[in-house]
Design a protein around this motif. Structure first.
Motif, short mmCIF file in Angstrom:
data_model
loop_
_atom_site.label_atom_id
_atom_site.label_comp_id
_atom_site.label_asym_id
_atom_site.label_seq_id
_atom_site.Cartn_x
_atom_site.Cartn_y
_atom_site.Cartn_z
N ALA A 121 -5.32 -81.30 -71.83
CA ALA A 121 -5.70 -82.11 -71.13
C ALA A 121 -7.07 -81.70 -70.33
N ARG A 122 -7.64 -80.68 -69.85
CA ARG A 122 -8.69 -79.74 -69.08
C ARG A 122 -9.42 -80.05 -70.48
N ARG A 123 -9.72 -80.35 -71.47
CA ARG A 123 -10.96 -80.64 -72.33
C ARG A 123 -11.33 -81.82 -72.03
N CYS A 124 -9.62 -82.57 -72.63
CA CYS A 124 -10.33 -83.85 -71.94
C CYS A 124 -11.28 -84.47 -71.12
N LEU A 125 -10.50 -83.73 -69.66
CA LEU A 125 -11.12 -84.31 -68.47
C LEU A 125 -12.26 -83.67 -67.87
N PRO A 175 -4.81 -91.96 -69.43
CA PRO A 175 -5.23 -92.94 -70.65
C PRO A 175 -6.30 -92.89 -72.01
N THR A 176 -6.04 -93.71 -72.90
CA THR A 176 -7.25 -93.75 -73.86
C THR A 176 -8.29 -93.19 -73.61
N GLU A 177 -8.88 -94.49 -72.36
CA GLU A 177 -9.88 -94.13 -72.75
C GLU A 177 -11.20 -92.00 -72.32
N VAL A 178 -9.68 -91.69 -71.50
CA VAL A 178 -10.28 -90.70 -71.25
C VAL A 178 -9.79 -88.97 -72.51
N SER A 179 -9.07 -90.14 -73.75
CA SER A 179 -8.97 -89.17 -74.93
C SER A 179 -9.55 -88.06 -75.36
N CYS A 180 -9.25 -87.22 -76.12
CA CYS A 180 -10.31 -86.25 -76.33
C CYS A 180 -10.91 -86.66 -78.03
N GLY A 181 -9.81 -87.31 -78.76
CA GLY A 181 -10.43 -87.09 -80.22
C GLY A 181 -11.84 -88.10 -79.78
#
Length: 122
Positions: free
Chosen positions: A22-26, A58-64
């Motif tokens: 989550a930290r990586r994504c944010l 949410p999808t738009e914030v996901s890491c992938g």
């Protein structure tokens, strides 16, 4: 992360932890909506858990990130895969069944679309 932590604590009225995913994504997301968008995303995630993981985002914030530019239909398919995998307690087999594809196909599409975080927890 300090703002995200503060928003989450305010929402839950206690300390909230963020997983490494989550930290990586944010921190990787570009936040076009600035602080207000961050507050909305964190409030939504904190409403569900005291430990926020990438699957709560949410999808738009996901890491992938996909390996190539996706067509519109591929973006829809990617978002649907992420949505299915983000449902709490969902296994890969259950997600594949909901999507109408085999588990092997689901794993291949996860790789092609660069889906990370959600797939690791399902």
């Amino acid at each position: 992360m300090p703002l995200a932590t503060a928003f989450a604590a305010r929402r839950r009225h206690r300390e909230v932890r963020f997983t490494a995913a989550a930290r990586r994504c944010l921190t990787a997301y570009h936040w076009p909506g600035n602080v207000e968008q961050l507050r909305t995303v964190v409030d939504g995630a904190a409403a569900r858990s005291d430990v926020i993981d990438a699957r709560h985002l949410p999808t738009e914030v996901s890491c992938g990130a996909p390996r190539r530019v996706l067509s519109r239909i591929e973006m829809v398919e990617r978002d649907e895969i992420v949505r299915c995998l983000a449902e709490p307690g969902t296994t890969m087999g259950q997600a594949a069944a909901r999507l109408g594809i085999s588990r092997a196909t689901l794993y291949r599409r996860i790789e092609v679309y660069g889906i990370r975080g959600q797939a690791d927890t399902a």
